[in-house]
Design an enzyme around this catalytic site. Structure first.
Site, mmCIF file in Angstrom:
data_model
loop_
_atom_site.group_PDB
_atom_site.id
_atom_site.type_symbol
_atom_site.label_atom_id
_atom_site.label_comp_id
_atom_site.label_asym_id
_atom_site.label_seq_id
_atom_site.Cartn_x
_atom_site.Cartn_y
_atom_site.Cartn_z
ATOM 1 N N GLY A 168 0.832 -1.211 0.000
ATOM 2 C CA GLY A 168 0.000 0.000 0.000
ATOM 3 C C GLY A 168 0.861 1.252 0.000
ATOM 4 O O GLY A 168 0.488 2.288 0.564
ATOM 5 N N TYR A 174 -14.976 -2.332 9.142
ATOM 6 C CA TYR A 174 -13.598 -1.853 9.314
ATOM 7 C C TYR A 174 -13.122 -2.118 10.756
ATOM 8 O O TYR A 174 -12.011 -2.608 10.976
ATOM 9 C CB TYR A 174 -13.583 -0.362 9.004
ATOM 10 C CG TYR A 174 -12.256 0.346 9.101
ATOM 11 C CD1 TYR A 174 -11.227 0.084 8.205
ATOM 12 C CD2 TYR A 174 -12.053 1.335 10.065
ATOM 13 C CE1 TYR A 174 -10.038 0.776 8.273
ATOM 14 C CE2 TYR A 174 -10.867 2.037 10.135
ATOM 15 C CZ TYR A 174 -9.856 1.753 9.239
ATOM 16 O OH TYR A 174 -8.678 2.454 9.304
HETATM 17 C C1 AKB Z 1 -11.041 6.262 8.624
HETATM 18 O O1 AKB Z 1 -11.694 7.313 8.825
HETATM 19 O O2 AKB Z 1 -11.544 5.227 8.179
HETATM 20 C C2 AKB Z 1 -9.574 6.264 8.978
HETATM 21 C C3 AKB Z 1 -9.356 5.799 10.384
HETATM 22 C C4 AKB Z 1 -9.628 6.691 11.521
HETATM 23 O O3 AKB Z 1 -8.972 4.679 10.580
HETATM 24 N N1 AKB Z 1 -9.021 7.562 8.791
#
Ligand code: AKB
Length: 314
Positions: free
Chosen positions: A8, A141
């Site tokens: 990356g 995430y």
């Molecule tokens: C996001 O907003 O997804 C990233 C993070 C805070 O991991 N910048």
């Protein structure tokens, strides 16, 4: 002297980290990799290879070709994109991490990967979020980041891989734009302040999130990777932060330094919900005590630098 493979390398962190590591350890000792090439300095200032992180053979072959002793795995989807494409996010974020850890294991290499404030969730204490606390994220995430922290610890305990990580807040930089994150508003606002004198925020007023200026984030990575392992009680991953603000506060600071700047709101419900599930501010005591973490930029100093740099760039 280190010999580092970065995945990356053309992303928001990677494009600057590659240059910093090349200055520190020598251009030939930093192998930048990404899924495609571009015309940035990260591609042209030293070795560059195309690597698909979902292909473990591809990654191991490149690592062996350059005999690397450090793997820095940055390739990942950010929070908003991961929420829109959860299956793809799981496959890329977790599959890529597993392959990068396997590469580090096979080469007996030191390993770094970023975690995030996204690893926390709505049941986490919101203010001064401790290093060790409840982690029940409600985003794909966040699930990837918690699983990634645990997997990195597993590789340390099970296989002795020297894994280290940081829970990054929103990272702000004038070099490469982030893509698909929830904290991206705090980067976009500077670009539009300089180019248009106004910005429409997709995050609502009163929403506090931790942030950090890129130079502090890069120093934190180098310092953590150079830290004496004997002093590390934690590994994956350390809370780090430089500031916490809400949209109206960054707007007020920009207006102080760029009179006439105006901000309006058009809240994006998806990214707002993600932001609402994250802490207001996190506590970085463990990072300070175990390896001397410090941040030099606060909101005012960062804003001055961002505006100056973007005035030249845009
Ligand atoms: C996001 O907003 O997804 C990233 C993070 C805070 O991991 N910048």
């Amino acid at each position: 002297m280190k010999r580092i493979l970065i995945t990356g390398a053309l992303g928001q962190i990677g494009s600057e980290l590659t240059m910093k590591l090349r200055e520190t350890y020598g251009s030939d000792n930093v192998i930048a990799t990404d899924i495609k090439m571009n015309d940035s300095d990260a591609c042209s200032s030293g070795p560059f290879e195309i690597v698909n992180v979902t292909d473990v053979k591809n990654m191991v072959d490149v690592a062996k070709k350059y005999k690397v002793d450090t793997v820095m795995h940055l390739a990942a989807l950010l929070s908003a994109t991961a929420e829109a494409k959860p299956v793809f996010a799981w496959n890329l974020n977790m599959g890529g991490l597993m392959n990068a850890l396997e590469t580090a294991r096979e080469l007996n290499a030191q390993f770094f990967t970023p975690s995030s404030i996204g690893a926390f969730g709505p049941s986490t204490p919101k203010d001064d979020t401790p290093q060790d606390t409840i982690m029940r994220p409600t985003t794909m995430y966040g699930v990837n980041k918690v699983a990634g922290e645990l997997l990195s610890d597993y590789y340390f305990h099970k296989f002795g891989v020297d894994t280290r990580g940081l829970r990054f807040p929103g990272l702000i930089s004038y070099v490469a734009l982030p893509g698909g994150g929830t904290t991206d508003y705090a980067v976009e606002i500077y670009y539009e302040a300089v180019s248009k004198g106004k910005y429409t925020s997709y995050i609502d007023k009163g929403t506090y999130m931790d942030m950090m200026y890129m130079p502090d984030a890069l120093n934190a990575i180098v310092d953590l990777m150079e830290a004496d392992p004997v002093k590390l009680r934690h590994r994956n991953a350390f809370n780090v932060t430089a500031m916490s603000f809400a949209p109206e506060e960054i707007a007020a600071e920009i207006a102080k330094q760029l009179p006439g700047f105006e901000m309006t709101y058009e809240v994006d419900p998806v990214r707002q919900q993600i932001a609402d599930s994250w802490p207001n501010s996190i506590d970085a005591t463990a990072a300070k005590e175990e390896w001397g973490f410090k941040a030099e930029y606060d909101l005012a100093k960062m804003t001055k630098d961002m505006l100056e740099k973007l005035r030249h760039k845009l």
